[in-house]
Design a protein around this motif. Sequence first.
Motif, PDB file in Angstrom:
ATOM      1  N   VAL A  12      37.419  37.490  34.098  1.00 48.08           N
ATOM      2  CA  VAL A  12      38.348  38.189  33.214  1.00 48.08           C
ATOM      3  C   VAL A  12      39.511  37.257  32.903  1.00 48.08           C
ATOM      4  CG1 VAL A  12      39.632  39.230  35.130  1.00 48.08           C
ATOM      5  CG2 VAL A  12      39.629  40.356  32.900  1.00 48.08           C
ATOM      6  N   GLN A  13      40.116  37.433  31.746  1.00 48.45           N
ATOM      7  CA  GLN A  13      41.275  36.620  31.389  1.00 48.45           C
ATOM      8  C   GLN A  13      42.524  37.156  32.079  1.00 48.45           C
ATOM      9  OE1 GLN A  13      41.414  36.551  27.068  1.00 48.45           O
ATOM     10  NE2 GLN A  13      40.330  34.594  27.029  1.00 48.45           N
ATOM     11  N   GLY A  16      44.130  40.842  32.185  1.00 48.24           N
ATOM     12  CA  GLY A  16      43.085  41.833  32.053  1.00 48.24           C
ATOM     13  C   GLY A  16      42.945  42.706  33.284  1.00 48.24           C
ATOM     14  N   SER A  17      41.911  43.548  33.267  1.00 47.64           N
ATOM     15  CA  SER A  17      41.680  44.512  34.337  1.00 47.64           C
ATOM     16  C   SER A  17      40.232  44.496  34.789  1.00 47.64           C
ATOM     17  CB  SER A  17      42.025  45.931  33.859  1.00 47.64           C
ATOM     18  OG  SER A  17      43.375  46.040  33.483  1.00 47.64           O
ATOM     19  N   ASN A  84      44.814  45.765  37.719  1.00 49.03           N
ATOM     20  CA  ASN A  84      45.402  45.537  36.400  1.00 49.03           C
ATOM     21  C   ASN A  84      46.306  44.316  36.428  1.00 49.03           C
ATOM     22  OD1 ASN A  84      44.173  47.943  35.490  1.00 49.03           O
ATOM     23  ND2 ASN A  84      45.938  49.155  36.139  1.00 49.03           N
TER      24      ASN A  84
END
Length: 127
Positions: A12-13, A16-17, A84
Amino acid sequence: QVQLVESGGGLVQAGGSLRLSCADSGRAFNAMTVGWFRQAPGKERQFVAAVTRSGIATRYAESVKGRFTISRDNPKSTVYPQMNSLKPEDTAVYFCAADGKTFYSSSMSTQADYDYWGQGTQVTVSS
């Protein structure tokens, strides 16, 4: 027999979550405190979050407070850490652990107090 299975990891970047899951097929899991720990490459495994059997009491590492939320769905015998605002420093293998003893708040972060462990799921946060 308690067999913990983690899922939900991935790439994930930053910002992100991800929502991880820790599940067990047995009913004993619902009577256990469940903790999450993580281990980054070259580092020791460290505490992330934990939730008691009732789901009422939780504990978080300072590094994830305000960003991670741990909850449980006992009918599904599953514990979820919602992660998150992920940062590159959150990159690690995440492990769930469980134990049926009664935990004081201060001991929920102690790895040695958990008897059952999953195999881990990789979380990678790119910058």
